[in-house]
Design a protein around this motif. Structure first.
Motif, mmCIF file in Angstrom:
data_model
loop_
_atom_site.group_PDB
_atom_site.id
_atom_site.type_symbol
_atom_site.label_atom_id
_atom_site.label_comp_id
_atom_site.label_asym_id
_atom_site.label_seq_id
_atom_site.Cartn_x
_atom_site.Cartn_y
_atom_site.Cartn_z
ATOM 1 N N HIS B 10 0.856 -1.182 0.000
ATOM 2 C CA HIS B 10 0.000 0.000 0.000
ATOM 3 C C HIS B 10 0.894 1.234 0.000
ATOM 4 N N LYS B 11 0.472 2.236 -0.774
ATOM 5 C CA LYS B 11 1.214 3.499 -0.781
ATOM 6 C C LYS B 11 0.221 4.643 -0.855
ATOM 7 N N THR B 13 0.044 8.738 -1.273
ATOM 8 C CA THR B 13 0.803 9.937 -1.622
ATOM 9 C C THR B 13 -0.131 11.141 -1.671
ATOM 10 N N ALA B 19 5.600 8.656 -6.874
ATOM 11 C CA ALA B 19 5.435 7.302 -6.339
ATOM 12 C C ALA B 19 6.263 6.330 -7.162
ATOM 13 N N LEU B 21 6.949 2.241 -7.573
ATOM 14 C CA LEU B 21 6.472 0.902 -7.240
ATOM 15 C C LEU B 21 7.485 -0.121 -7.731
ATOM 16 N N THR B 82 1.818 12.714 -8.906
ATOM 17 C CA THR B 82 0.628 11.865 -8.858
ATOM 18 C C THR B 82 -0.641 12.688 -8.746
ATOM 19 N N SER B 87 -5.001 6.783 -8.638
ATOM 20 C CA SER B 87 -5.325 5.820 -7.586
ATOM 21 C C SER B 87 -5.839 4.538 -8.218
ATOM 22 N N THR B 108 0.210 -3.442 -5.759
ATOM 23 C CA THR B 108 0.417 -2.284 -4.894
ATOM 24 C C THR B 108 -0.799 -1.387 -5.033
ATOM 25 N N LEU B 110 -2.228 2.016 -4.731
ATOM 26 C CA LEU B 110 -1.803 3.414 -4.652
ATOM 27 C C LEU B 110 -3.011 4.299 -4.401
#
Lengths: 115, 113
Positions: B10-11, B13, B19, B21, B82, B87, B108, B110
């Protein structure tokens, strides 16, 4: 242009029922067809694929799919579903020729198996 | 065999941040793919490497997105500046053979606030 259509967004069945998840494709050349399964919060897992020969292919966990060139279809079936089969199922097509290995996926069918 | 490993899982921002990955393909696999998954668009192909060379990036947004594979053990997807519409769940997959069986990582997620 390759396209994959999965006509049913959601399918609900009871445990022990049979199920068929539909997939139709559009592509003008030689292709591979495959099915993948995605459980919630996980990546996709390969189920089975067709590229030539017997149009009925067997996959893991009792799944099978049948290729029909005349119908441009590759429907997935299972004779008796289990609650653990609840997941999202994706049909995919890829070109057999050329230097591309990318798969084009349908939007997926969510299968819900009720006890 | 640990499978395809993606980090982070999970990230989060802020809008305008960068970002990155990461993806570690299965050892011995020659092809690496990146896909983006959203509820609305489903699974969208982004880009594909074979033997570390970029083969097809037809799905990559022309601005802000870039992908690299500096060695056979990892690939990165970088998104600059971003935006909320970035997302999504970003999935990496690798394959060994020319018959296109893909092995996916867990993805991941985002989230751009």
């Amino acid at each position: 242009t390759q396209t994959v259509s999965q006509s049913d967004a959601h399918v609900t069945v009871f445990e022990g029922d049979s199920v068929e998840l539909r997939c139709n494709y559009s592509y003008g050349g030689s292709i591979y067809l495959s099915w993948y399964i995605q459980h919630h919060g996980h990546g996709l897992q390969f189920l089975l694929k067709y590229y030539s020969g017997n149009p009925v292919v067997q996959g893991v966990n009792g799944f099978e799919a049948e290729f029909s060139k005349s119908d441009s279809s590759f429907h997935l079936r299972k004779a008796s579903v289990h609650w653990s089969d609840s997941a999202v199922y994706f049909c995919a097509v890829s070109a057999r020729t050329g230097n591309t290995g990318k798969l084009i996926f349908g939007l997926g069918t969510t299968l819900q198996v009720q006890p | 065999n640990a499978g395809v490993i993606q980090t982070p899982r999970h990230k989060v921002t802020g809008k305008g941040q960068e970002a990155t990955l990461w993806c570690e393909p299965i050892s011995g696999h020659s092809a690496v793919f990146w896909y983006r998954q959203t509820i609305v668009q489903g699974l969208e192909f982004l880009t594909y490497f074979r033997n570390q060379a970029p083969i097809d990036d037809s799905g990559m947004p022309k601005e802000r997105f870039s992908a690299q594979m500096p060695n056979q053990s990892h690939s990165t997807l970088k998104i600059q500046s971003t935006q909320p519409q970035d997302s999504a769940v970003y999935l990496c997959a690798s394959s060994f053979d020319s018959q296109n069986t893909l092995y996916f990582g867990a993805g991941t997620r985002l989230s751009v606030l």
